[in-house]
Design an enzyme around this catalytic site. Structure first.
Site, mmCIF file in Angstrom:
data_model
loop_
_atom_site.group_PDB
_atom_site.id
_atom_site.type_symbol
_atom_site.label_atom_id
_atom_site.label_comp_id
_atom_site.label_asym_id
_atom_site.label_seq_id
_atom_site.Cartn_x
_atom_site.Cartn_y
_atom_site.Cartn_z
ATOM 1 N N ARG A 126 -3.064 14.754 6.133
ATOM 2 C CA ARG A 126 -4.491 14.831 6.399
ATOM 3 C C ARG A 126 -4.892 13.832 7.486
ATOM 4 O O ARG A 126 -4.336 12.762 7.619
ATOM 5 C CB ARG A 126 -5.264 14.544 5.100
ATOM 6 C CG ARG A 126 -6.759 14.720 5.207
ATOM 7 C CD ARG A 126 -7.402 14.699 3.829
ATOM 8 N NE ARG A 126 -8.846 14.625 3.939
ATOM 9 C CZ ARG A 126 -9.546 13.503 3.892
ATOM 10 N NH1 ARG A 126 -8.919 12.348 3.723
ATOM 11 N NH2 ARG A 126 -10.858 13.515 4.003
ATOM 12 N N LYS A 191 2.714 8.185 -4.613
ATOM 13 C CA LYS A 191 2.545 9.551 -4.123
ATOM 14 C C LYS A 191 3.824 10.362 -4.310
ATOM 15 O O LYS A 191 4.911 9.933 -3.945
ATOM 16 C CB LYS A 191 2.153 9.533 -2.645
ATOM 17 C CG LYS A 191 1.787 10.909 -2.090
ATOM 18 C CD LYS A 191 1.154 10.780 -0.717
ATOM 19 C CE LYS A 191 0.769 12.137 -0.146
ATOM 20 N NZ LYS A 191 0.073 12.016 1.156
ATOM 21 N N ARG A 326 -10.412 4.841 0.065
ATOM 22 C CA ARG A 326 -9.530 3.743 -0.311
ATOM 23 C C ARG A 326 -9.883 3.262 -1.724
ATOM 24 O O ARG A 326 -11.041 3.316 -2.123
ATOM 25 C CB ARG A 326 -9.661 2.560 0.661
ATOM 26 C CG ARG A 326 -9.327 2.902 2.107
ATOM 27 C CD ARG A 326 -7.858 3.096 2.308
ATOM 28 N NE ARG A 326 -7.530 3.308 3.704
ATOM 29 C CZ ARG A 326 -7.528 4.485 4.303
ATOM 30 N NH1 ARG A 326 -7.815 5.582 3.592
ATOM 31 N NH2 ARG A 326 -7.239 4.608 5.580
#
Length: 329
Positions: A126, A191, A326
């Site tokens: 992204r 992730k 964030r």
């Protein structure tokens, strides 16, 4: 350049068994000189592949590769979905799976058409961030879908897909799965998968959605030094050998089913699933819009997939295309 890429892919297919193969035999197979073969071996290092050369024996990989098998994937999809199974294409090396599907939009392409790749030379996430794509380790997939209701219909698609992926990981025995708005799948804060949806078309009329998904399956150790954000992979979490073809099949089937459901029902059925995994719920976050930073408390998502942010006693909405997010303040 296309021929060179095809030859490199073929070299990898031959070396995947982990055995020695002579430069002479490789050259005959490809119709090139031994010097060209030697150059191809240097190119393999760019994909994170270690090649050993022993005089009198030839070349071999440091360890065998489990390559994706298109026939096996298509058979498994057909068994599970019958005539409704999506059409899947396999490429060993591409610039990016999303770009490859974009190039095919000029021709006839059906919703559900999918590209899988072993490696991407220009993979991206992204907001243009690079998505590193080591060869034969992870899954890189893009699926095309025609949105008859236009671009607005894609607003919550990454939310629906994120919820579906979280469920898939959990069904396969991976626990502690979390979703970070708008498109990251995490396990224990690390992730494991990402989603990138790119749209083509006009503001009015049908639009073309290209859904790109990357999953960390069995990431090589050298990757540790290449990525700043914490990550994990399926093999580390399950602590056992994995079948890449099985995971590829499950990923394609999961996305195909999810997009079809989303097309028929919208985002509503997926909201409860998302909230189950929402990592940011009731947590302080920072939203970045260009040079501007906004802090507040994340309070989930609305019916369209927009982030809800409580700030100074008021609830504000932010859409994925506008901001970066964030943790903390």
């Amino acid at each position: 350049m296309r021929k060179k890429t095809q030859n490199i892919a073929r070299v990898i297919e031959i070396l995947a068994d982990g055995n020695f193969h002579s430069g002479e035999v490789l050259g005959e197979e490809l119709g090139v000189s031994r010097t060209a073969v030697s150059q191809y071996m240097k190119e393999l290092a760019k994909f994170g592949l270690d090649v050993f050369r022993v005089t009198g024996k030839g070349y071999r990989l440091a360890k065998p590769l489990q390559l994706l098998d298109l026939d096996a994937i298509n058979r498994a999809l057909a068994k599970g979905s019958g005539a409704a199974a999506p059409v899947v294409h396999l490429e060993r090396v591409v610039s990016s799976t999303n770009d490859l599907l974009k190039d095919r939009l000029t021709g006839v392409i059906e919703s559900g058409a999918t590209v899988l790749a072993e490696a991407q030379t220009q993979g991206r996430g992204r907001r243009g961030k690079a998505w590193l794509s080591p060869f034969g380790s992870n899954l890189y997939m893009s699926m095309y879908w025609r949105l008859e209701q236009g671009m607005a219909a894609a607003m919550g698609l990454s939310i629906a897909l994120g919820a579906a992926l979280a469920q898939l990981f959990e069904q396969e025995g991976i626990y502690g799965v979390e979703l970070k708005w708008p498109n990251d799948v995490l396990v224990g804060g690390r992730k494991i998968a990402g989603i990138l949806i790119e749209l083509e078309g006009q503001a009015v009329g049908p639009a073309h959605a290209i859904v790109g998904i990357g999953i960390n399956l069995q990431t090589p150790d050298w990757f540790l030094n290449e990525v700043e954000q914490p990550w994990t992979d399926v093999q580390r979490l399950l602590n056992k050998p994995i079948n890449r073809n099985m995971w590829a099949t499950k990923l394609v089937a999961c996305c195909h089913k999810t997009i079809k459901e989303y097309e028929q029902t919208g985002l509503s059925p997926f909201l409860k699933r998302w909230h189950k995994y929402d990592r940011l719920a009731m947590q302080p976050v920072k939203i970045i819009m260009g040079d501007k930073e906004i802090v507040g408390i994340a309070e989930g998502i609305d019916e369209n997939g927009a982030l809800l942010l409580k700030r100074e006693g008021k609830l504000e909405r932010y859409h994925a295309g506008e901001v970066s997010l964030r943790y903390g303040i």
